[in-house]
Design a protein around this motif. Structure first.
Motif, short mmCIF file in Angstrom:
data_model
loop_
_atom_site.label_atom_id
_atom_site.label_comp_id
_atom_site.label_asym_id
_atom_site.label_seq_id
_atom_site.Cartn_x
_atom_site.Cartn_y
_atom_site.Cartn_z
N CYS A 134 36.61 38.40 42.95
CA CYS A 134 37.06 39.78 42.72
C CYS A 134 36.86 40.25 41.28
CB CYS A 134 38.53 39.95 43.14
SG CYS A 134 39.72 39.13 42.06
N ARG A 157 38.10 39.33 38.33
CA ARG A 157 39.30 39.53 37.51
C ARG A 157 39.66 38.24 36.79
NH1 ARG A 157 43.59 43.62 40.18
NH2 ARG A 157 42.10 45.14 40.92
N CYS A 161 43.54 32.87 42.28
CA CYS A 161 43.54 34.24 41.77
C CYS A 161 44.79 34.97 42.23
CB CYS A 161 42.29 34.96 42.27
SG CYS A 161 42.21 36.69 41.74
N ASN A 176 45.12 38.07 42.30
CA ASN A 176 44.73 39.30 42.96
C ASN A 176 44.27 39.07 44.40
OD1 ASN A 176 44.00 42.22 42.87
ND2 ASN A 176 41.95 41.39 43.16
N CYS A 177 43.39 38.08 44.60
CA CYS A 177 42.79 37.91 45.93
C CYS A 177 43.06 36.54 46.55
CB CYS A 177 41.29 38.18 45.88
SG CYS A 177 40.33 36.90 45.04
#
Length: 130
Positions: free
Chosen positions: A25, A27, A36, A38-39
């Motif tokens: 992603c 990031r 991660c 985020n994902c």
């Protein structure tokens, strides 16, 4: 596989400020953890960070963790690195006097630069105004 925290601190011992970057992603995962935020991917790689950023806020500590009592009072603050990650760490070259801090707050954010220093017998990231 080497523990994430061990790798982070061994990189500091080598003079490198690093974080994990998610290849899925795009990031930063900083401070580094095994997946991660985020994902949830584990497709991460270590990348070096510039150490350049801006000080968003700082405070002082007169009652620090036992390991850091010899350094009190000291300033610590929230820094946004130019790559994006946000880091909380010791800030050098700023006053911990309430009147001085109040005056400094009017000028925030200000550019800062990281260095790696030995504090309490361990290497840590510290920042000072650029």
């Amino acid at each position: 596989m080497e523990l994430i925290a061990n790798k982070f601190y061994s990189n500091l011992d080598e003079g490198k400020i690093t974080g994990l970057y998610c290849n899925d992603c795009d990031r930063w995962v900083f401070p580094p953890v095994a997946y991660c935020r985020n994902c949830s991917s584990d497709n991460l790689e270590w990348r070096e960070l510039s150490g350049e950023g801006e000080l968003l806020y700082y405070s002082s500590s007169s009652l620090p963790a036992l390991r850091f009592t010899d350094y009190a009072p000291y300033a610590y603050g929230l820094v946004r690195l130019k790559e994006g990650p946000v880091w909380l760490s010791m800030i050098k070259e700023v006053s911990t006097e309430p009147e001085d801090m109040a005056a400094d707050f009017k000028n925030l954010p200000v550019p800062v630069k990281a260095s790696i220093e030995e504090v309490a017998e361990m290497n840590i990231i510290v920042f000072e105004k650029a």
